[in-house]
Enzyme design. Structure first.
Site, PDB file in Angstrom:
ATOM      1  CB  SER A  15      -0.906   0.011   1.233  1.00 47.73           C
ATOM      2  OG  SER A  15      -1.519   1.281   1.347  1.00 47.73           O
ATOM      3  CE  LYS A  66     -11.779  -0.144  -0.353  1.00 48.92           C
ATOM      4  NZ  LYS A  66     -11.712   0.528  -1.649  1.00 48.92           N
ATOM      5  N   GLY A 127     -17.521  -3.189 -14.882  1.00 48.33           N
ATOM      6  CA  GLY A 127     -17.538  -3.735 -13.519  1.00 48.33           C
ATOM      7  C   GLY A 127     -18.761  -3.275 -12.745  1.00 48.33           C
ATOM      8  N   GLY A 129     -18.798  -3.969  -8.972  1.00 52.02           N
ATOM      9  CA  GLY A 129     -18.456  -4.354  -7.603  1.00 52.02           C
ATOM     10  C   GLY A 129     -18.515  -3.170  -6.657  1.00 52.02           C
TER      11      GLY A 129
HETATM   12  P1  NDP Z   1     -15.069  -6.282  -6.379  1.00 50.61           P
HETATM   13  O1  NDP Z   1     -14.499  -7.627  -6.089  1.00 50.61           O
HETATM   14  O2  NDP Z   1     -16.184  -5.754  -5.545  1.00 50.61           O
HETATM   15  O3  NDP Z   1     -15.610  -6.291  -7.908  1.00 50.61           O
HETATM   16  C1  NDP Z   1     -14.798  -6.765  -8.936  1.00 50.61           C
HETATM   17  C2  NDP Z   1     -15.458  -6.467 -10.289  1.00 50.61           C
HETATM   18  O4  NDP Z   1     -14.520  -6.860 -11.301  1.00 50.61           O
HETATM   19  C3  NDP Z   1     -16.735  -7.248 -10.543  1.00 50.61           C
HETATM   20  O5  NDP Z   1     -17.605  -6.438 -11.297  1.00 50.61           O
HETATM   21  C4  NDP Z   1     -16.230  -8.450 -11.356  1.00 50.61           C
HETATM   22  O6  NDP Z   1     -17.193  -8.990 -12.229  1.00 50.61           O
HETATM   23  C5  NDP Z   1     -15.156  -7.788 -12.179  1.00 50.61           C
HETATM   24  N1  NDP Z   1     -14.115  -8.704 -12.669  1.00 50.61           N
HETATM   25  C6  NDP Z   1     -13.117  -9.284 -11.963  1.00 50.61           C
HETATM   26  N2  NDP Z   1     -12.326 -10.025 -12.760  1.00 50.61           N
HETATM   27  C7  NDP Z   1     -12.834  -9.923 -14.012  1.00 50.61           C
HETATM   28  C8  NDP Z   1     -12.468 -10.463 -15.274  1.00 50.61           C
HETATM   29  N3  NDP Z   1     -11.403 -11.250 -15.401  1.00 50.61           N
HETATM   30  N4  NDP Z   1     -13.231 -10.163 -16.356  1.00 50.61           N
HETATM   31  C9  NDP Z   1     -14.323  -9.346 -16.218  1.00 50.61           C
HETATM   32  N5  NDP Z   1     -14.709  -8.786 -15.051  1.00 50.61           N
HETATM   33  C10 NDP Z   1     -13.984  -9.083 -13.957  1.00 50.61           C
HETATM   34  O7  NDP Z   1     -13.827  -5.303  -6.428  1.00 50.61           O
HETATM   35  P2  NDP Z   1     -13.776  -3.749  -6.086  1.00 50.61           P
HETATM   36  O8  NDP Z   1     -14.880  -3.062  -6.802  1.00 50.61           O
HETATM   37  O9  NDP Z   1     -13.653  -3.565  -4.619  1.00 50.61           O
HETATM   38  O10 NDP Z   1     -12.348  -3.332  -6.713  1.00 50.61           O
HETATM   39  C11 NDP Z   1     -12.167  -3.222  -8.112  1.00 50.61           C
HETATM   40  C12 NDP Z   1     -10.818  -2.608  -8.413  1.00 50.61           C
HETATM   41  O11 NDP Z   1     -10.760  -1.273  -7.948  1.00 50.61           O
HETATM   42  C13 NDP Z   1      -9.627  -3.317  -7.761  1.00 50.61           C
HETATM   43  O12 NDP Z   1      -8.669  -3.476  -8.787  1.00 50.61           O
HETATM   44  C14 NDP Z   1      -9.150  -2.329  -6.724  1.00 50.61           C
HETATM   45  O13 NDP Z   1      -7.769  -2.440  -6.488  1.00 50.61           O
HETATM   46  C15 NDP Z   1      -9.473  -1.022  -7.391  1.00 50.61           C
HETATM   47  N6  NDP Z   1      -9.591   0.139  -6.502  1.00 50.61           N
HETATM   48  C16 NDP Z   1      -8.759   1.208  -6.704  1.00 50.61           C
HETATM   49  C17 NDP Z   1      -8.824   2.329  -5.907  1.00 50.61           C
HETATM   50  C18 NDP Z   1      -7.893   3.479  -6.144  1.00 50.61           C
HETATM   51  O14 NDP Z   1      -7.842   4.354  -5.282  1.00 50.61           O
HETATM   52  N7  NDP Z   1      -7.197   3.539  -7.256  1.00 50.61           N
HETATM   53  C19 NDP Z   1      -9.793   2.435  -4.810  1.00 50.61           C
HETATM   54  C20 NDP Z   1     -10.657   1.285  -4.698  1.00 50.61           C
HETATM   55  C21 NDP Z   1     -10.528   0.177  -5.506  1.00 50.61           C
HETATM   56  P3  NDP Z   1     -18.310 -10.053 -11.710  1.00 50.61           P
HETATM   57  O15 NDP Z   1     -19.319  -9.242 -10.969  1.00 50.61           O
HETATM   58  O16 NDP Z   1     -18.856 -10.644 -12.950  1.00 50.61           O
HETATM   59  O17 NDP Z   1     -17.582 -11.030 -10.845  1.00 50.61           O
END
Ligand code: NDP
Length: 272
Positions: A15, A66, A127, A129
């Protein structure tokens, strides 16, 4: 008095939050202590109790804690309530208060650092999530013309959609529509962390500003590389969002929002 902070998550040793908050502290002339605390899922409550017993003042929460943090907080900001997730917390008379600065942090990067306006823009989000739940509210407040969400699992995207302003598709479903062209494309999936790409169509990215919320310190993400080679005007990683969300967390703790441009620049120089 020197305040004590930490970021809790797993993994967490990579981090950049301690470096960012030390830079903010220097900027505004305070001294703070900020550490990384590796915390497996299910053990945040004990970890926070221990931290508080050592005079912990506030914390950041990262993957995968979170939602757990949200459940532990006794009071929430309206943006944390909307996101159902907490990335920033602090104690008020021993009452745990949770906020979520991820969405506003991204917006701050887009508008303050990239000088983008979002009014009347067509925005594609990849996405559905936790991160997307956090960014939708702040994005909608800027009155874009449309927000389209595309996700592997349609149910998760549909649950976020709203018939007036938000549409949800699977990747294949979106290919069969005429939603493109877009102005801004935000990759908020975790696919870049797995060094993978979601199934993308080049007509979604041509002439857009592309943003990946993920970042690697040493190289561009697969999505950034793909966007650049398929006609995006620019492709940014998630460092700007990271610094933006940290600035707003710092504001929760000190009442001052530090300037972010110089900190983004410092991190970029450290990585090159
Ligand atoms: P979640 O686990 O809640 O959601 C992940 C999402 O990614 C889902 O929509 C999932 O789809 C999709 N996904 C994962 N792998 C694949 C793939 N191979 N192909 C297609 N879709 C995929 O994660 P978060 O929302 O918590 O985090 C997402 C990203 O945001 C992370 O990389 C995290 O590091 C980053 N982030 C960055 C921040 C910053 O300050 N820069 C702050 C917060 C987060 P499905 O629903 O179909 O499973």
């Amino acid at each position: 008095m020197m305040k004590h902070f930490a970021v809790f998550g797993s993994p967490v040793m990579h981090s950049l939050s301690p470096i960012i908050h030390q830079a903010f502290a220097e900027q505004v002339g305070v001294t703070l202590r900020y550490e990384r605390i590796l915390t497996p899922q299910g053990s945040l409550k004990e970890a926070l109790q221990q931290f508080r017993a050592q005079n912990g003042y506030g914390a950041n929460i990262t993957v995968p804690l979170k939602e757990e943090a949200f459940a532990l907080c006794k009071r929430h900001s309206s943006r944390a309530l909307k996101a159902k997730a907490v990335n920033t917390l602090y104690w008020e008379n021993d009452l745990l208060v949770g906020d979520n600065t991820d969405g506003e942090g991204l917006l701050r990067f887009l508008t303050t650092n990239l000088h983008l306006t979002l009014e009347n823009k067509r925005i594609l989000i990849l996405g559905a999530g936790g991160t997307v739940r956090g960014i939708l509210g702040p994005l909608l407040e800027r009155q874009p013309q449309a927000i389209v969400i595309v996700n592997r699992t349609l149910d998760k995207a549909s649950a976020l959609a709203d018939p007036r302003s938000l549409k949800a598709y699977t990747y294949q479903g979106l290919q069969e529509t005429k939603e493109a062209p877009f102005d801004i494309v935000i990759n908020a999936t975790s696919s870049s962390l797995q060094e993978m790409l979601t199934p993308l169509d080049s007509q979604w990215i041509e002439n857009t500003i592309a943003i990946d919320v993920a970042y690697h310190q040493a190289h561009e993400t697969p999505f950034q590389r793909w966007a650049k080679s398929h006609g995006a005007k620019a492709a940014h990683d998630g460092i700007g969002m990271l610094v933006g969300q940290a600035a707003l967390a710092f504001k929760c703790w000190y009442g001052i929002a530090p300037e972010t441009e110089s900190v983004i620049k410092m991190l970029r120089e450290a990585q090159s």
